[in-house]
Design a protein around this motif. Structure first.
Motif, PDB file in Angstrom:
ATOM      1  N   LEU A  13       6.658   0.803 -17.370  1.00  0.00           N
ATOM      2  CA  LEU A  13       5.257   0.882 -16.955  1.00  0.00           C
ATOM      3  C   LEU A  13       4.503  -0.394 -17.305  1.00  0.00           C
ATOM      4  CD1 LEU A  13       4.406   4.574 -17.921  1.00  0.00           C
ATOM      5  CD2 LEU A  13       4.535   3.628 -15.600  1.00  0.00           C
ATOM      6  N   ALA A  14       4.808  -0.955 -18.456  1.00  0.00           N
ATOM      7  CA  ALA A  14       4.138  -2.197 -18.865  1.00  0.00           C
ATOM      8  C   ALA A  14       4.480  -3.324 -17.898  1.00  0.00           C
ATOM      9  CB  ALA A  14       4.548  -2.577 -20.286  1.00  0.00           C
ATOM     10  N   VAL A  15       5.751  -3.454 -17.528  1.00  0.00           N
ATOM     11  CA  VAL A  15       6.156  -4.519 -16.600  1.00  0.00           C
ATOM     12  C   VAL A  15       5.550  -4.281 -15.221  1.00  0.00           C
ATOM     13  CG1 VAL A  15       8.102  -5.625 -15.452  1.00  0.00           C
ATOM     14  CG2 VAL A  15       8.298  -4.938 -17.859  1.00  0.00           C
ATOM     15  N   THR A  55      11.702 -15.114  -8.456  1.00  0.00           N
ATOM     16  CA  THR A  55      11.359 -16.140  -9.464  1.00  0.00           C
ATOM     17  C   THR A  55       9.861 -16.208  -9.698  1.00  0.00           C
ATOM     18  OG1 THR A  55      11.330 -17.789  -7.689  1.00  0.00           O
ATOM     19  CG2 THR A  55      13.388 -17.544  -8.935  1.00  0.00           C
ATOM     20  N   ARG A  56       9.083 -15.689  -8.747  1.00  0.00           N
ATOM     21  CA  ARG A  56       7.633 -15.817  -8.874  1.00  0.00           C
ATOM     22  C   ARG A  56       6.916 -14.497  -9.158  1.00  0.00           C
ATOM     23  NH1 ARG A  56       5.662 -19.988  -4.128  1.00  0.00           N
ATOM     24  NH2 ARG A  56       6.897 -21.805  -4.836  1.00  0.00           N
ATOM     25  N   SER A  57       7.556 -13.363  -8.894  1.00  0.00           N
ATOM     26  CA  SER A  57       6.836 -12.088  -9.044  1.00  0.00           C
ATOM     27  C   SER A  57       7.768 -10.940  -9.360  1.00  0.00           C
ATOM     28  CB  SER A  57       6.056 -11.759  -7.759  1.00  0.00           C
ATOM     29  OG  SER A  57       6.952 -11.511  -6.688  1.00  0.00           O
ATOM     30  N   VAL A  58       7.165  -9.882  -9.847  1.00  0.00           N
ATOM     31  CA  VAL A  58       7.862  -8.616 -10.097  1.00  0.00           C
ATOM     32  C   VAL A  58       7.064  -7.533  -9.380  1.00  0.00           C
ATOM     33  CG1 VAL A  58       8.626  -6.948 -11.809  1.00  0.00           C
ATOM     34  CG2 VAL A  58       8.707  -9.398 -12.334  1.00  0.00           C
ATOM     35  N   THR A  59       7.717  -6.806  -8.462  1.00  0.00           N
ATOM     36  CA  THR A  59       7.021  -5.796  -7.666  1.00  0.00           C
ATOM     37  C   THR A  59       7.754  -4.468  -7.751  1.00  0.00           C
ATOM     38  OG1 THR A  59       6.387  -7.533  -6.108  1.00  0.00           O
ATOM     39  CG2 THR A  59       6.118  -5.252  -5.377  1.00  0.00           C
ATOM     40  N   PRO A  60       7.038  -3.368  -7.976  1.00  0.00           N
ATOM     41  CA  PRO A  60       7.703  -2.063  -8.007  1.00  0.00           C
ATOM     42  C   PRO A  60       8.290  -1.699  -6.643  1.00  0.00           C
ATOM     43  CG  PRO A  60       5.532  -1.957  -9.039  1.00  0.00           C
ATOM     44  CD  PRO A  60       5.611  -3.279  -8.346  1.00  0.00           C
ATOM     45  N   THR A  61       9.424  -1.057  -6.642  1.00  0.00           N
ATOM     46  CA  THR A  61      10.003  -0.489  -5.423  1.00  0.00           C
ATOM     47  C   THR A  61       9.314   0.846  -5.141  1.00  0.00           C
ATOM     48  OG1 THR A  61      11.673   0.719  -6.680  1.00  0.00           O
ATOM     49  CG2 THR A  61      12.235  -1.534  -5.986  1.00  0.00           C
ATOM     50  N   ASN A  62       9.730   1.518  -4.077  1.00  0.00           N
ATOM     51  CA  ASN A  62       9.162   2.848  -3.794  1.00  0.00           C
ATOM     52  C   ASN A  62       9.394   3.801  -4.962  1.00  0.00           C
ATOM     53  OD1 ASN A  62       8.200   2.107  -1.294  1.00  0.00           O
ATOM     54  ND2 ASN A  62      10.032   2.789  -0.181  1.00  0.00           N
ATOM     55  N   ALA A  63      10.594   3.747  -5.530  1.00  0.00           N
ATOM     56  CA  ALA A  63      10.888   4.590  -6.694  1.00  0.00           C
ATOM     57  C   ALA A  63      10.014   4.190  -7.877  1.00  0.00           C
ATOM     58  CB  ALA A  63      12.366   4.479  -7.064  1.00  0.00           C
ATOM     59  N   GLY A  64       9.784   2.881  -8.025  1.00  0.00           N
ATOM     60  CA  GLY A  64       8.925   2.415  -9.105  1.00  0.00           C
ATOM     61  C   GLY A  64       7.503   2.904  -8.952  1.00  0.00           C
ATOM     62  N   TYR A  65       6.978   2.820  -7.714  1.00  0.00           N
ATOM     63  CA  TYR A  65       5.620   3.313  -7.469  1.00  0.00           C
ATOM     64  C   TYR A  65       5.524   4.820  -7.719  1.00  0.00           C
ATOM     65  CZ  TYR A  65       3.721  -1.030  -5.542  1.00  0.00           C
ATOM     66  OH  TYR A  65       3.248  -2.307  -5.393  1.00  0.00           O
ATOM     67  N   TYR A  66       6.595   5.531  -7.382  1.00  0.00           N
ATOM     68  CA  TYR A  66       6.613   6.977  -7.634  1.00  0.00           C
ATOM     69  C   TYR A  66       6.435   7.264  -9.125  1.00  0.00           C
ATOM     70  CZ  TYR A  66       8.272  11.790  -7.917  1.00  0.00           C
ATOM     71  OH  TYR A  66       8.371  13.124  -8.177  1.00  0.00           O
ATOM     72  N   LEU A  67       7.164   6.521  -9.960  1.00  0.00           N
ATOM     73  CA  LEU A  67       7.040   6.711 -11.409  1.00  0.00           C
ATOM     74  C   LEU A  67       5.648   6.334 -11.907  1.00  0.00           C
ATOM     75  CD1 LEU A  67      10.399   5.522 -13.054  1.00  0.00           C
ATOM     76  CD2 LEU A  67       9.533   7.854 -12.770  1.00  0.00           C
ATOM     77  N   ILE A  68       5.100   5.239 -11.369  1.00  0.00           N
ATOM     78  CA  ILE A  68       3.757   4.816 -11.803  1.00  0.00           C
ATOM     79  C   ILE A  68       2.738   5.909 -11.495  1.00  0.00           C
ATOM     80  CG2 ILE A  68       1.895   3.171 -11.371  1.00  0.00           C
ATOM     81  CD1 ILE A  68       4.086   1.095 -10.744  1.00  0.00           C
ATOM     82  N   ARG A  69       2.815   6.479 -10.279  1.00  0.00           N
ATOM     83  CA  ARG A  69       1.847   7.509  -9.870  1.00  0.00           C
ATOM     84  C   ARG A  69       2.014   8.804 -10.647  1.00  0.00           C
ATOM     85  NH1 ARG A  69       3.360   5.813  -4.695  1.00  0.00           N
ATOM     86  NH2 ARG A  69       4.628   7.706  -4.497  1.00  0.00           N
ATOM     87  N   ASN A  70       3.251   9.205 -10.896  1.00  0.00           N
ATOM     88  CA  ASN A  70       3.491  10.544 -11.431  1.00  0.00           C
ATOM     89  C   ASN A  70       3.760  10.594 -12.932  1.00  0.00           C
ATOM     90  OD1 ASN A  70       3.641  12.384  -8.902  1.00  0.00           O
ATOM     91  ND2 ASN A  70       4.823  10.581  -8.351  1.00  0.00           N
ATOM     92  N   ILE A  71       4.280   9.510 -13.491  1.00  0.00           N
ATOM     93  CA  ILE A  71       4.555   9.478 -14.927  1.00  0.00           C
ATOM     94  C   ILE A  71       3.456   8.741 -15.680  1.00  0.00           C
ATOM     95  CG2 ILE A  71       6.212   8.763 -16.706  1.00  0.00           C
ATOM     96  CD1 ILE A  71       7.257  10.955 -14.905  1.00  0.00           C
ATOM     97  N   GLY A  72       2.956   7.676 -15.065  1.00  0.00           N
ATOM     98  CA  GLY A  72       1.954   6.843 -15.726  1.00  0.00           C
ATOM     99  C   GLY A  72       0.750   7.607 -16.265  1.00  0.00           C
ATOM    100  N   PRO A  73       0.112   8.503 -15.467  1.00  0.00           N
ATOM    101  CA  PRO A  73      -1.068   9.218 -15.967  1.00  0.00           C
ATOM    102  C   PRO A  73      -0.798  10.038 -17.225  1.00  0.00           C
ATOM    103  CG  PRO A  73      -0.947   9.393 -13.588  1.00  0.00           C
ATOM    104  CD  PRO A  73       0.339   8.757 -14.034  1.00  0.00           C
ATOM    105  N   HIS A  74       0.422  10.572 -17.365  1.00  0.00           N
ATOM    106  CA  HIS A  74       0.748  11.362 -18.551  1.00  0.00           C
ATOM    107  C   HIS A  74       0.775  10.487 -19.807  1.00  0.00           C
ATOM    108  CE1 HIS A  74       1.587  14.977 -16.241  1.00  0.00           C
ATOM    109  NE2 HIS A  74       2.314  14.247 -15.405  1.00  0.00           N
TER     110      HIS A  74
END
Length: 303
Positions: A13-15, A55-74
């Motif tokens: 989540l931090a990354v 080399t220039r960025s880190v972007t969440p995948t669809n699975a990553g966004y799913y975790l951010i939306r559903n796990i992050g708030p907890h």
């Protein structure tokens, strides 16, 4: 879930939020290589790519966004609760916002909050008087006071009073000039002091019930108010009959200035409740406030 998985999710989540291993590592106080290794192990255990790295960025995948939306708030809520818990080291502080009608504030909230504000002097309680049933969440209130019938399934509620009823009252001087009504429809022959409710925009129809029969009477009169106190005071001046919560009139009934009529038609309703959303992110001050209100209500019911 194992502690290892929890730590790895926090790292991910931090990354994902920083969109940088460098900034996330600095925030967490770990090395960039250790953080990258942690996230890679999490992806391997899940069998999913969570981050797209260039080399220039880190972007969440669809699975990553799913975790951010559903796990992050907890995790955010846990952090909020831990921060709030830390207030116990000193004195709880913060602001609690409540919406209620003016009569509820005067006769129910104010007497109940006296002990609370003495016990927690650094907590501010902001109380908004409003006849309208405002959207507690949209208007950013922590809680509202509602009659039991108005408590929705989306709300958690704590009872504040026993059952209450509304009464029809008038002065002795008024009844010397007008016969007392014997049935609700007799009110159509009387001067009635009415209320306009902003929630529906219309004049409130007085509600009655007897032997399972519900009845609404659309009374009329020369005065329309949007405050029960103004209606009560006009009634005390002998300007007509009024319909109000019994707690607003009982002092004046007891001293003889107001007289109740149609008592057999005035049913008891489920009492007032403190309501707040199920998902309310309870800060320590608000949790303490709810506990105090519940305690006061229990004392009242046992007295």
């Amino acid at each position: 879930m194992s502690r290892e998985n929890l730590n790895d999710l926090i790292a991910f989540l931090a990354v994902a939020r920083e969109k940088s291993f460098t900034r996330a590592a600095a925030k967490l106080g770990v090395s960039q290589s250790a953080l990258s290794h942690t996230v890679r192990l999490l992806e391997e255990r899940l069998g999913l790519r969570l981050l797209t790295r260039t080399t220039r960025s880190v972007t969440p995948t669809n699975a990553g966004y799913y975790l951010i939306r559903n796990i992050g708030p907890h995790f955010d809520q846990i952090e909020t609760q831990l921060a709030s818990l830390g207030q116990l080291r000193d004195e709880p502080s913060g602001t609690i916002r409540i919406t209620a009608t003016d009569d509820v504030i005067a006769y129910i909230l104010r007497p109940k909050i006296e002990k609370f504000i003495k016990k927690y002097p650094d907590v501010k309680i902001e109380i908004n008087a409003d006849l309208k049933l405002v959207d507690i969440v949209a208007e950013r209130f922590d809680a509202g006071v509602r009659l039991g019938e108005q408590v929705t399934k989306e709300m958690t509620s704590v009872p504040l009073t026993p059952d209450i009823r509304f009464v029809v009252v008038g002065t002795k001087s008024y009844f010397r000039k007008h016969p007392k009504p014997k049935a609700p429809h007799d009110l159509l022959k009387h001067q009635c002091i009415t209320m306009r409710l902003p929630t529906y925009g219309g004049i409130y129809a007085w509600e009655f019930e007897k032997n399972g029969r519900d009845l609404k009477v659309r009374v009329d009169g020369p005065l329309i108010f949007n405050s029960v106190f103004s209606a009560r005071d006009a009634c005390l001046d002998g300007l007509g009959l009024a319909h109000m919560p019994e707690i607003v009139a009982e002092k004046y009934i007891a001293d003889g200035r107001l007289v109740k009529v149609l008592e057999e038609w005035c049913p008891y309703w489920t009492g007032y409740h403190l309501c707040f959303p199920h998902h309310h992110q309870n800060t320590m001050p608000f949790s303490l406030f709810v506990d105090e209100m519940r305690h006061e209500a229990e004392k009242f019911s046992h007295s």
